[in-house]
Scaffold this motif. Structure first.
Motif, PDB file in Angstrom:
ATOM      1  N   VAL A  48       0.865  -1.184   0.000  1.00  0.00           N
ATOM      2  CA  VAL A  48       0.000   0.000   0.000  1.00  0.00           C
ATOM      3  C   VAL A  48       0.899   1.231   0.000  1.00  0.00           C
ATOM      4  O   VAL A  48       1.657   1.444   0.951  1.00  0.00           O
ATOM      5  CB  VAL A  48      -0.947   0.023   1.226  1.00  0.00           C
ATOM      6  CG1 VAL A  48      -1.766   1.312   1.240  1.00  0.00           C
ATOM      7  CG2 VAL A  48      -1.858  -1.191   1.212  1.00  0.00           C
ATOM      8  N   PRO A  49       0.846   2.025  -1.062  1.00  0.00           N
ATOM      9  CA  PRO A  49       1.671   3.231  -1.097  1.00  0.00           C
ATOM     10  C   PRO A  49       1.267   4.196   0.025  1.00  0.00           C
ATOM     11  O   PRO A  49       0.099   4.525   0.168  1.00  0.00           O
ATOM     12  CB  PRO A  49       1.364   3.845  -2.463  1.00  0.00           C
ATOM     13  CG  PRO A  49       0.663   2.786  -3.245  1.00  0.00           C
ATOM     14  CD  PRO A  49       0.038   1.859  -2.259  1.00  0.00           C
ATOM     15  N   SER A  50       2.241   4.601   0.836  1.00  0.00           N
ATOM     16  CA  SER A  50       1.963   5.514   1.942  1.00  0.00           C
ATOM     17  C   SER A  50       3.243   6.193   2.381  1.00  0.00           C
ATOM     18  O   SER A  50       4.330   5.627   2.253  1.00  0.00           O
ATOM     19  CB  SER A  50       1.367   4.725   3.116  1.00  0.00           C
ATOM     20  OG  SER A  50       1.179   5.569   4.223  1.00  0.00           O
ATOM     21  N   ASP A  51       3.087   7.392   2.932  1.00  0.00           N
ATOM     22  CA  ASP A  51       4.231   8.085   3.525  1.00  0.00           C
ATOM     23  C   ASP A  51       4.512   7.562   4.925  1.00  0.00           C
ATOM     24  O   ASP A  51       5.526   7.887   5.519  1.00  0.00           O
ATOM     25  CB  ASP A  51       3.961   9.590   3.588  1.00  0.00           C
ATOM     26  CG  ASP A  51       3.855  10.208   2.202  1.00  0.00           C
ATOM     27  OD1 ASP A  51       4.455   9.663   1.259  1.00  0.00           O
ATOM     28  OD2 ASP A  51       3.154  11.228   2.068  1.00  0.00           O
ATOM     29  N   GLU A  52       3.588   6.790   5.474  1.00  0.00           N
ATOM     30  CA  GLU A  52       3.715   6.238   6.821  1.00  0.00           C
ATOM     31  C   GLU A  52       4.179   4.781   6.754  1.00  0.00           C
ATOM     32  O   GLU A  52       3.792   4.050   5.848  1.00  0.00           O
ATOM     33  CB  GLU A  52       2.360   6.297   7.540  1.00  0.00           C
ATOM     34  CG  GLU A  52       1.781   7.688   7.658  1.00  0.00           C
ATOM     35  CD  GLU A  52       2.617   8.601   8.532  1.00  0.00           C
ATOM     36  OE1 GLU A  52       3.191   8.112   9.532  1.00  0.00           O
ATOM     37  OE2 GLU A  52       2.707   9.799   8.222  1.00  0.00           O
ATOM     38  N   ALA A 103      -5.921   3.622   1.736  1.00  0.00           N
ATOM     39  CA  ALA A 103      -5.222   3.458   0.440  1.00  0.00           C
ATOM     40  C   ALA A 103      -5.526   4.587  -0.544  1.00  0.00           C
ATOM     41  O   ALA A 103      -5.369   4.413  -1.744  1.00  0.00           O
ATOM     42  CB  ALA A 103      -5.548   2.094  -0.179  1.00  0.00           C
ATOM     43  N   ALA A 104      -5.972   5.731  -0.034  1.00  0.00           N
ATOM     44  CA  ALA A 104      -6.250   6.884  -0.907  1.00  0.00           C
ATOM     45  C   ALA A 104      -4.934   7.599  -1.204  1.00  0.00           C
ATOM     46  O   ALA A 104      -4.072   7.721  -0.357  1.00  0.00           O
ATOM     47  CB  ALA A 104      -7.224   7.835  -0.225  1.00  0.00           C
ATOM     48  N   ARG A 105      -4.817   8.047  -2.412  1.00  0.00           N
ATOM     49  CA  ARG A 105      -3.576   8.737  -2.815  1.00  0.00           C
ATOM     50  C   ARG A 105      -3.763  10.227  -2.774  1.00  0.00           C
ATOM     51  O   ARG A 105      -4.740  10.784  -2.994  1.00  0.00           O
ATOM     52  CB  ARG A 105      -3.166   8.305  -4.210  1.00  0.00           C
ATOM     53  CG  ARG A 105      -2.809   6.843  -4.220  1.00  0.00           C
ATOM     54  CD  ARG A 105      -2.546   6.371  -5.624  1.00  0.00           C
ATOM     55  NE  ARG A 105      -2.777   4.946  -5.668  1.00  0.00           N
ATOM     56  CZ  ARG A 105      -1.835   4.072  -5.904  1.00  0.00           C
ATOM     57  NH1 ARG A 105      -0.633   4.427  -6.131  1.00  0.00           N
ATOM     58  NH2 ARG A 105      -2.120   2.797  -5.921  1.00  0.00           N
TER      59      ARG A 105
END
Length: 117
Positions: free
Chosen positions: A48-52, A115-117
């Motif tokens: 899951v793409p995330s900054d966290e 999972a919102a971009r």
């Protein structure tokens, strides 16, 4: 006349494609409801793409198929199995599919941010 709205996840308002999974979003009656489908090998912290580094979204949902975990920073790991309703607090957690069958769950809380971009 009373308006009745019928929707299906096969025709969602939004699809969030992930490596080894997808999150379909339906907005209805003032709610945002999601359906998560993850393949064996899927892991939140990897796919899951995330900054966290870990998920901090609060979740309320229902497992429809398969098994997954919610693994918290303090070391507690909880398995989520088909037929179980769950509440995951907004504490940092990872998650992954357990076993060799896909995991499917509905999300009644947290779907707007997950999972919102």
């Amino acid at each position: 006349m009373i308006d009745v709205i019928l929707m299906r996840f096969e025709e969602p308002d939004e699809v969030r494609e992930l490596e080894l999974g997808r999150f379909e979003v339906v907005r209805i009656g003032g709610l945002t409801i999601g359906r998560a489908t993850y393949q064996p090998g899927w892991r939140w912290s990897e796919h899951v793409p995330s900054d966290e580094p870990l998920c901090t979204v609060e979740h309320v949902g229902l497992v429809l198929a398969g098994t997954a975990t919610a693994a918290f920073e303090g070391g507690r790991v909880v398995e989520l199995r088909a037929g179980e309703l769950f509440h995951i607090p907004p504490e940092p957690h990872d998650s992954w599919v357990v076993g060799d069958e896909p995991y499917v769950s509905l999300h009644f809380m947290g779907a707007n941010r997950y999972a919102a971009r």
